[in-house]
Write a protein that holds these residues in place. Structure first.
Motif, PDB file in Angstrom:
ATOM      1  N   ARG A  31      -1.166  17.687   9.222  1.00 19.98           N
ATOM      2  CA  ARG A  31      -1.836  17.259   7.955  1.00 19.98           C
ATOM      3  C   ARG A  31      -0.315  17.479   6.891  1.00 19.98           C
ATOM      4  O   ARG A  31      -0.592  17.431   5.908  1.00 19.98           O
ATOM      5  CB  ARG A  31      -1.970  19.279   8.143  1.00 19.98           C
ATOM      6  N   ASN A  32       1.041  17.195   8.410  1.00 17.85           N
ATOM      7  CA  ASN A  32       1.807  16.928   6.474  1.00 17.85           C
ATOM      8  C   ASN A  32       1.818  15.322   6.294  1.00 17.85           C
ATOM      9  O   ASN A  32       1.657  14.250   7.492  1.00 17.85           O
ATOM     10  CB  ASN A  32       2.803  16.962   7.738  1.00 17.85           C
ATOM     11  N   VAL A  33       1.493  15.509   5.182  1.00 15.77           N
ATOM     12  CA  VAL A  33       1.076  14.073   4.394  1.00 15.77           C
ATOM     13  C   VAL A  33       2.284  13.499   3.972  1.00 15.77           C
ATOM     14  O   VAL A  33       2.784  13.928   2.574  1.00 15.77           O
ATOM     15  CB  VAL A  33      -0.633  13.414   3.960  1.00 15.77           C
ATOM     16  N   SER A  34       2.474  12.366   2.530  1.00 14.60           N
ATOM     17  CA  SER A  34       2.472  11.849   2.124  1.00 14.60           C
ATOM     18  C   SER A  34       2.910   9.821   1.665  1.00 14.60           C
ATOM     19  O   SER A  34       2.265  10.131   1.852  1.00 14.60           O
ATOM     20  CB  SER A  34       4.404  11.962   1.888  1.00 14.60           C
ATOM     21  N   THR A  35       3.316   9.657   0.761  1.00 14.23           N
ATOM     22  CA  THR A  35       3.029   7.970   0.369  1.00 14.23           C
ATOM     23  C   THR A  35       4.928   7.662   0.981  1.00 14.23           C
ATOM     24  O   THR A  35       5.606   7.979   1.214  1.00 14.23           O
ATOM     25  CB  THR A  35       3.044   7.707  -1.308  1.00 14.23           C
ATOM     26  N   ALA A  36       4.071   6.651   1.226  1.00 10.79           N
ATOM     27  CA  ALA A  36       5.377   5.670   0.902  1.00 10.79           C
ATOM     28  C   ALA A  36       6.477   5.248   0.197  1.00 10.79           C
ATOM     29  O   ALA A  36       7.621   6.034   0.062  1.00 10.79           O
ATOM     30  CB  ALA A  36       5.334   4.268   1.495  1.00 10.79           C
ATOM     31  N   LYS A  37       6.463   5.854  -0.464  1.00 14.09           N
ATOM     32  CA  LYS A  37       7.085   5.248  -1.834  1.00 14.09           C
ATOM     33  C   LYS A  37       6.934   7.366  -2.670  1.00 14.09           C
ATOM     34  O   LYS A  37       8.794   7.381  -2.730  1.00 14.09           O
ATOM     35  CB  LYS A  37       5.969   5.516  -4.021  1.00 14.09           C
ATOM     36  N   GLU A  38       7.182   8.314  -2.239  1.00 15.39           N
ATOM     37  CA  GLU A  38       7.153   9.222  -2.524  1.00 15.39           C
ATOM     38  C   GLU A  38       8.318   9.802  -1.044  1.00 15.39           C
ATOM     39  O   GLU A  38       9.469  10.261  -1.528  1.00 15.39           O
ATOM     40  CB  GLU A  38       5.965  10.588  -2.327  1.00 15.39           C
ATOM     41  N   LEU A  39       8.207   9.213   0.431  1.00  7.79           N
ATOM     42  CA  LEU A  39       8.884   9.541   0.988  1.00  7.79           C
ATOM     43  C   LEU A  39      10.627   8.752   0.974  1.00  7.79           C
ATOM     44  O   LEU A  39      11.975   9.145   1.048  1.00  7.79           O
ATOM     45  CB  LEU A  39       8.674   8.894   2.471  1.00  7.79           C
ATOM     46  N   ALA A  40      10.290   7.679  -0.078  1.00 11.63           N
ATOM     47  CA  ALA A  40      11.410   6.852  -0.695  1.00 11.63           C
ATOM     48  C   ALA A  40      13.011   8.093  -1.261  1.00 11.63           C
ATOM     49  O   ALA A  40      13.890   8.111  -0.966  1.00 11.63           O
ATOM     50  CB  ALA A  40      11.448   5.234  -1.459  1.00 11.63           C
ATOM     51  N   THR A  41      12.349   8.743  -1.903  1.00 10.78           N
ATOM     52  CA  THR A  41      12.462   9.519  -3.281  1.00 10.78           C
ATOM     53  C   THR A  41      12.717  11.088  -2.249  1.00 10.78           C
ATOM     54  O   THR A  41      14.017  11.082  -2.337  1.00 10.78           O
ATOM     55  CB  THR A  41      11.466   9.846  -3.955  1.00 10.78           C
ATOM     56  N   LEU A  42      12.768  11.246  -1.057  1.00 11.19           N
ATOM     57  CA  LEU A  42      12.780  12.181   0.206  1.00 11.19           C
ATOM     58  C   LEU A  42      13.866  11.804   0.123  1.00 11.19           C
ATOM     59  O   LEU A  42      14.942  12.283   0.648  1.00 11.19           O
ATOM     60  CB  LEU A  42      11.320  12.715   0.924  1.00 11.19           C
ATOM     61  N   ASP A  53       0.765  -1.039   0.036  1.00 10.64           N
ATOM     62  CA  ASP A  53      -0.181  -0.522   0.272  1.00 10.64           C
ATOM     63  C   ASP A  53       0.734   1.137   0.203  1.00 10.64           C
ATOM     64  O   ASP A  53       1.006   2.239   0.589  1.00 10.64           O
ATOM     65  CB  ASP A  53      -0.881   0.065   1.805  1.00 10.64           C
ATOM     66  N   SER A  54       1.663   1.084  -1.392  1.00  9.23           N
ATOM     67  CA  SER A  54       3.208   2.183  -0.864  1.00  9.23           C
ATOM     68  C   SER A  54       2.179   4.039  -1.588  1.00  9.23           C
ATOM     69  O   SER A  54       3.315   4.508  -1.591  1.00  9.23           O
ATOM     70  CB  SER A  54       4.627   1.612  -1.460  1.00  9.23           C
ATOM     71  N   GLU A  55       1.390   3.384  -2.621  1.00 14.18           N
ATOM     72  CA  GLU A  55       0.828   5.101  -2.531  1.00 14.18           C
ATOM     73  C   GLU A  55      -0.169   5.356  -2.048  1.00 14.18           C
ATOM     74  O   GLU A  55      -0.886   6.758  -2.221  1.00 14.18           O
ATOM     75  CB  GLU A  55       0.517   4.687  -3.945  1.00 14.18           C
ATOM     76  N   GLU A  56      -0.278   4.702  -0.955  1.00 15.81           N
ATOM     77  CA  GLU A  56      -2.236   5.505   0.404  1.00 15.81           C
ATOM     78  C   GLU A  56      -1.527   6.932   0.941  1.00 15.81           C
ATOM     79  O   GLU A  56       0.133   7.007   1.497  1.00 15.81           O
ATOM     80  CB  GLU A  56      -2.368   4.656   1.201  1.00 15.81           C
ATOM     81  N   VAL A  57      -1.936   7.903   1.093  1.00 18.22           N
ATOM     82  CA  VAL A  57      -1.555   9.419   1.622  1.00 18.22           C
ATOM     83  C   VAL A  57      -1.307   8.862   3.035  1.00 18.22           C
ATOM     84  O   VAL A  57      -2.744   8.674   3.562  1.00 18.22           O
ATOM     85  CB  VAL A  57      -2.332  10.627   1.430  1.00 18.22           C
ATOM     86  N   LYS A  58      -0.396   9.083   3.883  1.00 15.96           N
ATOM     87  CA  LYS A  58      -0.911   9.117   5.186  1.00 15.96           C
ATOM     88  C   LYS A  58       0.421  10.264   5.764  1.00 15.96           C
ATOM     89  O   LYS A  58       1.214  10.814   5.812  1.00 15.96           O
ATOM     90  CB  LYS A  58       0.079   7.865   5.958  1.00 15.96           C
ATOM     91  N   PRO A  59       0.149  10.180   7.518  1.00 17.65           N
ATOM     92  CA  PRO A  59       0.523  11.177   7.801  1.00 17.65           C
ATOM     93  C   PRO A  59       1.741  10.450   8.411  1.00 17.65           C
ATOM     94  O   PRO A  59       2.396   9.790   8.633  1.00 17.65           O
ATOM     95  CB  PRO A  59      -0.340  11.404   9.615  1.00 17.65           C
ATOM     96  N   ILE A  60       3.279  11.532   8.445  1.00 20.76           N
ATOM     97  CA  ILE A  60       4.628  11.165   8.469  1.00 20.76           C
ATOM     98  C   ILE A  60       4.837  12.182   9.486  1.00 20.76           C
ATOM     99  O   ILE A  60       6.296  11.747   9.543  1.00 20.76           O
ATOM    100  CB  ILE A  60       4.975  11.555   6.699  1.00 20.76           C
ATOM    101  N   ALA A  61       4.375  12.719  10.442  1.00 20.78           N
ATOM    102  CA  ALA A  61       5.669  13.275  11.417  1.00 20.78           C
ATOM    103  C   ALA A  61       6.631  13.367  11.083  1.00 20.78           C
ATOM    104  O   ALA A  61       6.650  14.532  10.487  1.00 20.78           O
ATOM    105  CB  ALA A  61       5.062  11.785  12.389  1.00 20.78           C
ATOM    106  N   SER A  62       7.584  13.316  12.277  1.00 21.30           N
ATOM    107  CA  SER A  62       8.521  13.565  12.039  1.00 21.30           C
ATOM    108  C   SER A  62       9.596  13.628  11.100  1.00 21.30           C
ATOM    109  O   SER A  62      10.743  14.144  11.054  1.00 21.30           O
ATOM    110  CB  SER A  62       9.559  13.172  13.531  1.00 21.30           C
ATOM    111  N   ILE A  63       9.073  12.670  10.469  1.00 23.54           N
ATOM    112  CA  ILE A  63       9.859  12.213   8.553  1.00 23.54           C
ATOM    113  C   ILE A  63      10.277  13.772   8.320  1.00 23.54           C
ATOM    114  O   ILE A  63      10.378  13.806   7.153  1.00 23.54           O
ATOM    115  CB  ILE A  63       9.442  11.311   8.200  1.00 23.54           C
ATOM    116  N   SER A  64       9.008  14.834   8.517  1.00 24.33           N
ATOM    117  CA  SER A  64       9.067  16.096   7.889  1.00 24.33           C
ATOM    118  C   SER A  64      10.603  17.312   8.005  1.00 24.33           C
ATOM    119  O   SER A  64      10.902  17.188   7.136  1.00 24.33           O
ATOM    120  CB  SER A  64       7.883  16.540   8.371  1.00 24.33           C
TER     121      SER A  64
END
Length: 304
Positions: free
Chosen positions: A189-200, A78-89
C-alpha cells in the motif's frame, strides 16, 4: 530586436512537446505579456529541439526524467499513474529521520528480535551491537529491511510514528498521490507516481550524507563484537552504467515487491547537468537497469 517584437513572437507560440506514454503529446504552451523575459526552456527553440529527442525503448510501464538544471520533465510515460513503490520508500524514511532527529551515527545499538523483517538479505541479527552509521549504510546501500527497523528503534521510535512523519513530509512536498503504510516498502500500500517520486529523489539526494552512501557499490563494517561484515549495493549501475565518460551515475535506489514490479529511482549527470530518472514496474530485475541506461543514453544524445 525590440521588446514588442519579442513579445509578438512569444504570443504566437502555441504549444510545446513533451513525451508521454512512449509517444508525443501536446500540452498548451503558456502565453506571455509583451516585453516579458522568457526562460530558454519556454522558447520555441527548446520545444522544437525537445521534440527531436529519441524515444527510449523501455519495459517499465511508468517512467519520467526530470532535468534538475532546468527544473522540467523532459520525458514521461504514464508518469501520473499511482503505483506501489516498494523499497524506494526507504528514501523517505531516511529523509525524515535526518530532518527530525539528531542522529549520533557513532552510537551503538543492540539489535532486538523484534527488529527483524523479511525480504532481501539481512546483515544484522539479534544481540549484535551495530553503529547507527552502519545501519544507515545498510538501509541505503543494501536495502536491508531489518537494518532500517533497527535504526528506527535506536531512536526509541515505533515504526508507525515514523510513518506518520513520512506522510506529513509527503504533504509538505505537495505529493498528493504518495502514501506510506510502513517504512520499508514491504507493504504494497506504499504508493506514489513516477513524477512524485522524482520530487522525492530530488529532495533526498540534496542531502550529502545520503548521496555519499547511495553511490557506494559495497560497504564493510565491524560489529562491536568484532565481526566483519560486507554488504553490496542493489544498484548494478554503479559498476556498469555506460561507455560515455561524461555520463555518470550519481546514485540510485531500487525497489521490488510482488505488486510494484522492479523499480529504480536514479540520479545521473551529463557534464554539468543533472537528471532524475524514475522507472516503475519494469519487466525484470535486469530490465530496470537496462531501462535506465536506455533513458540516460537518449538524454545524453539529446543534450549532445
Amino acid at each position: 530586436m525590440s521588446s514588442f517584437m519579442w513579445g509578438s513572437i512569444f504570443l504566437n507560440l502555441l504549444s510545446f512537446f513533451i513525451f508521454k506514454s512512449n509517444c508525443l503529446a501536446f500540452v498548451p504552451f503558456p502565453s506571455f505579456e509583451e516585453g516579458e523575459i522568457v526562460k530558454v526552456v519556454d522558447s520555441q527553440y527548446f520545444s522544437e529541439k525537445l521534440s527531436k529527442m529519441e524515444i527510449p525503448d523501455i519495459s517499465a510501464t511508468n517512467a519520467v526524467v526530470l532535468d534538475l538544471n532546468k527544473d522540467i520533465f523532459i520525458f514521461e510515460k504514464d508518469s501520473e499513474e499511482v503505483k506501489p513503490i516498494a523499497s524506494i520508500s526507504k528514501l523517505m524514511a531516511v529523509l525524515v529521520m535526518m530532518e527530525n532527529f539528531k542522529l549520533d551515527l557513532d552510537e551503538y545499538y543492540i539489535i532486538k528480535g523484534s527488529d527483524h523483517r523479511p525480504g532481501g538479505r539481512n546483515h544484522v541479527f539479534r544481540g549484535e551491537e551495530v553503529k547507527r552509521q552502519d545501519l544507515l549504510a545498510l538501509t541505503l546501500i543494501a536495502s536491508d529491511n531489518s537494518a532500517l527497523i533497527s535504526l528506527i528503534s535506536s531512536l526509541n521510535l515505533e515504526e508507525k510514528d515514523l510513518v506518520e512523519l513520512m506522510n506529513q513530509k509527503a504533504k509538505d512536498l505537495g505529493l498528493e498521490n504518495t502514501r506510506f503504510e510502513d517504512a520499508t516498502g514491504l507493504d504494497v500500500r506504499n504508493v506514489s507516481t513516477a513524477k512524485e517520486l522524482a520530487t522525492l529523489l530530488k529532495e533526498s539526494f540534496s542531502i550529502p550524507e545520503i548521496v555519499d552512501l547511495i553511490k557506494k557499490p559495497q560497504y564493510s563494517f565491524y560489529t562491536k563484537q568484532g565481526v566483519l561484515k560486507t554488504a553490496y549495493s542493489t544498484n548494478e549501475l554503479l559498476n556498469n552504467f555506460t561507455n560515455q565518460l561524461d555520463l555518470e551515475i550519481i546514485g540510485a535506489k531500487t525497489g521490488y515487491n510482488n505488486l510494484s514490479g522492479y523499480c529504480l529511482g536514479s540520479k545521473f549527470s551529463i557534464n554539468q547537468s543533472e537528471f532524475i530518472s524514475i522507472v516503475l514496474n519494469a519487466s525484470s530485475l535486469k530490465a530496470r537497469f537496462n531501462d535506465t541506461r536506455n533513458i540516460a543514453q537518449a538524454v545524453y544524445n539529446y543534450y549532445n
